[in-house]
Enzyme design. Structure first.
Site, short mmCIF file in Angstrom:
data_model
loop_
_atom_site.label_atom_id
_atom_site.label_comp_id
_atom_site.label_asym_id
_atom_site.label_seq_id
_atom_site.Cartn_x
_atom_site.Cartn_y
_atom_site.Cartn_z
N LYS A 1 24.16 1.53 -3.10
CA LYS A 1 23.40 2.33 -4.07
C LYS A 1 24.11 3.66 -4.30
CE LYS A 1 18.84 0.73 -2.41
NZ LYS A 1 18.26 0.15 -3.63
N ARG B 1 13.99 -9.80 -0.50
CA ARG B 1 13.54 -11.18 -0.69
C ARG B 1 14.20 -12.13 0.31
NH1 ARG B 1 15.46 -11.01 -6.75
NH2 ARG B 1 14.98 -8.84 -6.26
#
Length: 472
Positions: free
Chosen positions: A252, A326
């Site tokens: 990020k 996830r």
């Protein structure tokens, strides 16, 4: 610094017999009648100060002896209360310390009394762990109105405070180990059993995705499990516990990491909900599962295009190491589905797409069972805890199938990212009564009863919905 206690701050009402001052609550339409009834004692003062009974407005009332005689707060109208839940908390936080009781110009419905009482508790939250020298002011305490379920409101507030404390604690003080400590302390507090699978034992016990995401960190990944209750329907909660998310090798930017201490918001919220359930001794059996990891970088970090065989046997192509939530939930949901249960509910700070869709104040959810969804909608209204249903849209199923593996953790579809993430999770939650929440877990600015920082979403709605969901 030690792991946070559970919780760092306990909310409290005033004792039922405590001497108290009145806090009058008035709607704008009632104001003139109230002023006429107040007569010479308070009406000139209220007119001189310009009190208008708008939502959260407050005016202290002086007595003839110069002492404080009480206060009056504005309830606003029904539309104002709908637009800003807990708006009355602005008045509560401005009150002097001491004990207060509610007073109304006209009889108040039970729902309003309960909402004000809950707002009062939630507004008392402070996160002072890193400012130990800060002088604490005496809080305004409420003498609970008759007919209000005090124990239920205290359970809601205490669970919410736990959630906020965990989210607000920075990652250097709340990694997987410290989250485990908080989790274990919660289990011990209510006589629940807990177990932990750590590090390479995750591979040995077939949790390859959890291990793959967390293996790069010196703070070992782990799966936390709590079981409580011996009778009644069985509920399984699953909370995403990414204690910090750098994005992994798909790193990020710096701005994208500023809030990543909150990436365990799903774990914090399910722990807060579990605390509410156990504190109220609800007649159910509870199982809480939290995969706890850090997503960081080292030589053995998960790589883009890695293909990993999950616990369920489905292969997953990793097309973005920043779509790690996830992955850890996939193994955990597969594990949850292996035991007979009446419902599985997952909560996660999962996608930016959910924030684009509904903003930070709404908790989007997906439900396979219509009765569960209907119960949740009703529970959300009663708990002042807004939610919004999004679909498991079947037409997008092919999007999560990359061709080279069974599933893609980050399809390059460019649309409906929250929905495709929910569809991915549903492949592992092998249960007809599965519900998923994609929460934000953070208030971007101060709001009544919700200070800037960590916040729970969906927990009160679920607590209220459990009777309808599980037939309690």
């Amino acid at each position: 610094m030690p792991a946070p206690s559970l919780p760092l701050q306990l909310p409290a009402f005033a004792a039922p017999d405590a001497p108290s001052l009145p806090l009058w609550l008035v709607e704008p339409a009632e104001l003139e009648a109230f002023l006429a009834a107040a007569g010479a004692e308070f009406a000139p003062w209220l007119r001189a100060t310009g009190f208008d009974a708008s939502l959260g407005a407050l005016c202290l009332l002086p007595g003839a002896d110069g002492q404080l005689a009480g206060a009056i707060a504005g309830l606003g109208d029904a539309r104002a209360r709908q637009r800003q839940r807990f708006g009355i908390a602005r008045a509560v936080t401005a009150l002097p310390g001491g004990c207060w009781h509610l007073a109304f110009a006209a009889p108040a419905p039970a729902e309003l009394l309960s909402g004000i009482s809950l707002a009062w508790l939630l507004a008392s939250y402070r996160f002072e762990r890193y400012r130990p020298g800060r002088k604490a002011t005496e809080p305004a305490r409420l003498r609970v109105p008759e007919g209000v379920d005090k124990a239920r409101l205290l359970a809601m507030a205490t669970g919410e405070f736990l959630t906020r404390d965990l989210i607000n604690t920075p990652a250097h003080d709340l990694g997987p180990e410290e989250l485990e400590q908080a989790f274990t302390a919660l289990a011990q507090e209510f006589g629940a059993t807990s177990k932990v699978i750590r590090g390479d034992d995750l591979l040995a016990q077939n949790f390859p995705l959890i291990h793959a995401v967390g293996r790069a960190s010196p703070r070992a990944p782990r799966l936390l499990e709590l079981n409580w209750g011996s009778e009644g329907p069985h509920l399984t909660l699953v909370g995403k516990g990414v204690c910090f998310d750098t994005g992994g090798l798909d790193l990020k930017p710096a701005s994208g990491m500023l809030l990543m201490k909150k990436d365990m918001g799903g774990a914090a919220t399910t722990m807060g909900l579990a605390r509410m359930i156990m504190a109220l001794n609800l007649p159910l059996r509870l199982r809480l599962l939290v995969p706890a990891v850090e997503n960081v970088i080292s030589g053995n970090a998960l790589k883009p295009k890695d293909i990993i065989t999950s616990r369920k046997g489905l292969t997953v192509e990793v097309n973005d190491t920043d779509a790690e939530g996830r992955l850890i939930l996939a193994d955990t949901l597969a594990y949850a589905s292996e035991q007979k249960t009446d419902a599985i509910i997952s909560m996660a700070t999962l996608t930016g797409a959910a924030r684009v869709a509904v903003g930070p104040d709404l908790a989007p959810y997906w439900a396979m069972d219509e009765a569960m969804a209907a119960a949740l909608e009703q529970g959300a209204r009663a708990g002042f805890d807004p939610v919004w249903r999004l679909p498991f849209h079947e037409a997008y199923e092919p999007v999560i199938e990359p061709g080279i593996a069974d599933l893609d953790n980050a399809p390059g579809f460019g649309f409906a990212g929250a929905i495709t993430a929910a569809l991915f999770l549903r492949r592992f939650a092998d249960h007809p009564r599965y519900m998923h929440f994609d929460i934000y877990g953070h208030s971007p600015s101060d709001a009544p009863a919700r200070p800037k920082g960590g916040t729970g979403q969906g927990a009160r709605a679920l607590l209220n919905a459990l009777p309808g969901m599980l037939g309690l």
